[in-house]
Scaffold this motif. Sequence first.
Motif, PDB file in Angstrom:
ATOM      1  N   GLU A  81      -5.531   1.713   7.119  1.00  0.00           N
ATOM      2  CA  GLU A  81      -6.913   2.242   7.137  1.00  0.00           C
ATOM      3  C   GLU A  81      -7.696   1.799   5.897  1.00  0.00           C
ATOM      4  O   GLU A  81      -8.902   2.014   5.829  1.00  0.00           O
ATOM      5  CB  GLU A  81      -6.895   3.774   7.272  1.00  0.00           C
ATOM      6  N   HIS A  82      -7.015   1.172   4.929  1.00  0.00           N
ATOM      7  CA  HIS A  82      -7.691   0.677   3.717  1.00  0.00           C
ATOM      8  C   HIS A  82      -7.907  -0.837   3.763  1.00  0.00           C
ATOM      9  O   HIS A  82      -8.408  -1.416   2.806  1.00  0.00           O
ATOM     10  CB  HIS A  82      -6.870   1.026   2.473  1.00  0.00           C
TER      11      HIS A  82
ATOM     12  N   THR B  81       1.654   0.613   4.955  1.00  0.00           N
ATOM     13  CA  THR B  81       1.365   2.031   5.193  1.00  0.00           C
ATOM     14  C   THR B  81      -0.072   2.381   4.848  1.00  0.00           C
ATOM     15  O   THR B  81      -0.407   3.556   4.679  1.00  0.00           O
ATOM     16  CB  THR B  81       2.314   2.939   4.368  1.00  0.00           C
ATOM     17  N   SER B  82      -0.913   1.374   4.740  1.00  0.00           N
ATOM     18  CA  SER B  82      -2.303   1.623   4.329  1.00  0.00           C
ATOM     19  C   SER B  82      -3.290   0.826   5.167  1.00  0.00           C
ATOM     20  O   SER B  82      -4.294   0.342   4.655  1.00  0.00           O
ATOM     21  CB  SER B  82      -2.470   1.274   2.849  1.00  0.00           C
TER      22      SER B  82
ATOM     23  N   ALA C 152       0.779  -4.464  -7.515  1.00  0.00           N
ATOM     24  CA  ALA C 152       0.236  -5.763  -7.094  1.00  0.00           C
ATOM     25  C   ALA C 152      -0.712  -5.559  -5.920  1.00  0.00           C
ATOM     26  O   ALA C 152      -0.636  -4.551  -5.199  1.00  0.00           O
ATOM     27  CB  ALA C 152       1.360  -6.718  -6.686  1.00  0.00           C
ATOM     28  N   ASP C 153      -1.599  -6.537  -5.754  1.00  0.00           N
ATOM     29  CA  ASP C 153      -2.511  -6.565  -4.614  1.00  0.00           C
ATOM     30  C   ASP C 153      -1.777  -7.182  -3.426  1.00  0.00           C
ATOM     31  O   ASP C 153      -1.222  -8.283  -3.546  1.00  0.00           O
ATOM     32  CB  ASP C 153      -3.729  -7.428  -5.003  1.00  0.00           C
ATOM     33  N   MET C 154      -1.761  -6.493  -2.306  1.00  0.00           N
ATOM     34  CA  MET C 154      -1.008  -7.011  -1.148  1.00  0.00           C
ATOM     35  C   MET C 154      -1.551  -8.357  -0.660  1.00  0.00           C
ATOM     36  O   MET C 154      -0.845  -9.120  -0.020  1.00  0.00           O
ATOM     37  CB  MET C 154      -1.000  -5.991  -0.005  1.00  0.00           C
ATOM     38  N   TYR C 155      -2.810  -8.678  -1.014  1.00  0.00           N
ATOM     39  CA  TYR C 155      -3.380  -9.970  -0.625  1.00  0.00           C
ATOM     40  C   TYR C 155      -2.857 -11.097  -1.521  1.00  0.00           C
ATOM     41  O   TYR C 155      -2.982 -12.269  -1.173  1.00  0.00           O
ATOM     42  CB  TYR C 155      -4.904  -9.937  -0.713  1.00  0.00           C
TER      43      TYR C 155
ATOM     44  N   TRP D 234       1.652   3.586  -2.033  1.00  0.00           N
ATOM     45  CA  TRP D 234       1.188   4.873  -2.591  1.00  0.00           C
ATOM     46  C   TRP D 234       2.338   5.547  -3.356  1.00  0.00           C
ATOM     47  O   TRP D 234       2.951   4.933  -4.206  1.00  0.00           O
ATOM     48  CB  TRP D 234       0.661   5.738  -1.454  1.00  0.00           C
TER      49      TRP D 234
ATOM     50  N   GLY E  43       0.850  -1.185   0.000  1.00  0.00           N
ATOM     51  CA  GLY E  43       0.000   0.000   0.000  1.00  0.00           C
ATOM     52  C   GLY E  43       0.886   1.235   0.000  1.00  0.00           C
ATOM     53  O   GLY E  43       0.615   2.234   0.647  1.00  0.00           O
TER      54      GLY E  43
ATOM     55  N   GLN F  40       1.245   1.188   9.730  1.00  0.00           N
ATOM     56  CA  GLN F  40       0.932   2.621   9.793  1.00  0.00           C
ATOM     57  C   GLN F  40      -0.518   2.803   9.392  1.00  0.00           C
ATOM     58  O   GLN F  40      -1.039   2.116   8.512  1.00  0.00           O
ATOM     59  CB  GLN F  40       1.840   3.425   8.853  1.00  0.00           C
TER      60      GLN F  40
ATOM     61  N   ASN G  68      -3.975   6.006   9.925  1.00  0.00           N
ATOM     62  CA  ASN G  68      -4.212   7.403  10.281  1.00  0.00           C
ATOM     63  C   ASN G  68      -5.552   7.536  11.005  1.00  0.00           C
ATOM     64  O   ASN G  68      -6.282   6.560  11.157  1.00  0.00           O
ATOM     65  CB  ASN G  68      -4.106   8.311   9.054  1.00  0.00           C
TER      66      ASN G  68
ATOM     67  N   ASP H 230       1.935  -1.389  -4.702  1.00  0.00           N
ATOM     68  CA  ASP H 230       0.600  -0.777  -4.592  1.00  0.00           C
ATOM     69  C   ASP H 230      -0.296  -1.347  -5.686  1.00  0.00           C
ATOM     70  O   ASP H 230       0.167  -1.675  -6.784  1.00  0.00           O
ATOM     71  CB  ASP H 230       0.706   0.749  -4.738  1.00  0.00           C
ATOM     72  N   ILE H 231      -1.583  -1.447  -5.390  1.00  0.00           N
ATOM     73  CA  ILE H 231      -2.533  -2.020  -6.346  1.00  0.00           C
ATOM     74  C   ILE H 231      -2.856  -1.045  -7.487  1.00  0.00           C
ATOM     75  O   ILE H 231      -3.295  -1.460  -8.565  1.00  0.00           O
ATOM     76  CB  ILE H 231      -3.818  -2.445  -5.601  1.00  0.00           C
ATOM     77  N   ASP H 232      -2.588   0.235  -7.269  1.00  0.00           N
ATOM     78  CA  ASP H 232      -2.924   1.270  -8.252  1.00  0.00           C
ATOM     79  C   ASP H 232      -1.713   1.530  -9.161  1.00  0.00           C
ATOM     80  O   ASP H 232      -0.695   2.054  -8.710  1.00  0.00           O
ATOM     81  CB  ASP H 232      -3.313   2.552  -7.503  1.00  0.00           C
TER      82      ASP H 232
HETATM   83  C1  SAM Z   1      -3.867   6.757   0.391  1.00  0.00           C
HETATM   84  S1  SAM Z   1      -2.643   5.559   0.645  1.00  0.00           S
HETATM   85  C2  SAM Z   1      -2.362   5.474   2.397  1.00  0.00           C
HETATM   86  C3  SAM Z   1      -2.173   6.762   3.114  1.00  0.00           C
HETATM   87  C4  SAM Z   1      -1.476   6.688   4.455  1.00  0.00           C
HETATM   88  N1  SAM Z   1      -1.844   5.535   5.258  1.00  0.00           N
HETATM   89  C5  SAM Z   1      -1.685   7.966   5.230  1.00  0.00           C
HETATM   90  O1  SAM Z   1      -1.812   7.940   6.454  1.00  0.00           O
HETATM   91  O2  SAM Z   1      -1.689   9.050   4.610  1.00  0.00           O
HETATM   92  C6  SAM Z   1      -3.494   4.041   0.396  1.00  0.00           C
HETATM   93  C7  SAM Z   1      -2.884   3.215  -0.723  1.00  0.00           C
HETATM   94  O3  SAM Z   1      -3.242   1.853  -0.523  1.00  0.00           O
HETATM   95  C8  SAM Z   1      -3.374   1.263  -1.791  1.00  0.00           C
HETATM   96  N2  SAM Z   1      -4.094  -0.008  -1.632  1.00  0.00           N
HETATM   97  C9  SAM Z   1      -5.375  -0.198  -1.221  1.00  0.00           C
HETATM   98  N3  SAM Z   1      -5.670  -1.507  -1.210  1.00  0.00           N
HETATM   99  C10 SAM Z   1      -4.549  -2.171  -1.605  1.00  0.00           C
HETATM  100  C11 SAM Z   1      -4.219  -3.554  -1.800  1.00  0.00           C
HETATM  101  N4  SAM Z   1      -5.117  -4.517  -1.574  1.00  0.00           N
HETATM  102  N5  SAM Z   1      -2.971  -3.866  -2.207  1.00  0.00           N
HETATM  103  C12 SAM Z   1      -2.043  -2.897  -2.445  1.00  0.00           C
HETATM  104  N6  SAM Z   1      -2.302  -1.573  -2.270  1.00  0.00           N
HETATM  105  C13 SAM Z   1      -3.534  -1.207  -1.862  1.00  0.00           C
HETATM  106  C14 SAM Z   1      -4.104   2.326  -2.607  1.00  0.00           C
HETATM  107  O4  SAM Z   1      -3.967   2.131  -3.990  1.00  0.00           O
HETATM  108  C15 SAM Z   1      -3.398   3.593  -2.107  1.00  0.00           C
HETATM  109  O5  SAM Z   1      -2.309   3.953  -2.929  1.00  0.00           O
END
Ligand code: SAM
Length: 120
Positions: A89-90, A86-87, A68-71, A20, A18, A110, A112, A43-45
């Motif tokens: 919250e997602h 670092t993601s 890539a998808d972290m899963y 970013w 994740g 990490q 937020n 990152d998946i994006d």
């Molecule tokens: C906005 S960033 C995280 C921001 C950070 N945690 C902060 O406090 O500002 C979230 C990233 O997670 C990525 N993401 C979400 N799901 C994902 C997954 N399954 N595998 C890889 N990356 C993923 C999104 O594409 C995005 O770039």
Amino acid sequence: DRLFESCGGRFGRIWVVGGWYGVLPAMLFNDSRFDIAAVDSIDIDPEVAPVARTLNREAGDLFRALTADMYALDYAAGRPDLIVNTSCEHIADLRAWLALLPLGTTVLLQSNDYFSEPTH
Ligand SMILES: C[S@@+](CC[C@H](N)C(=O)[O-])C[C@H]1O[C@@H](n2cnc3c(N)ncnc32)[C@H](O)[C@@H]1O
């Protein structure tokens, strides 16, 4: 700072999932406390990778931005020394993601407190 306090500054390969725009790797490469062999920002994006490469340009071959998808990652095969998410919250089910990691893996999480964002 917490990473250095807990684990010191020497690492082989780090995976940042994740990742970013690759801000954390750029900070680590520029922090003299750290001696890191390589960082992969995953990152998946696909649109974030070019920005991450620009931010980490000075690291040269030490840095890779991967899509890539972290899963879907094979954490056991990759055997990074440290996995940073670092993601958090997602991630809908953080424990389910942690269960994908080999026992004994060093993990840094990490997140937020931006609770008003509905996707968090
Ligand atoms: C906005 S960033 C995280 C921001 C950070 N945690 C902060 O406090 O500002 C979230 C990233 O997670 C990525 N993401 C979400 N799901 C994902 C997954 N399954 N595998 C890889 N990356 C993923 C999104 O594409 C995005 O770039």
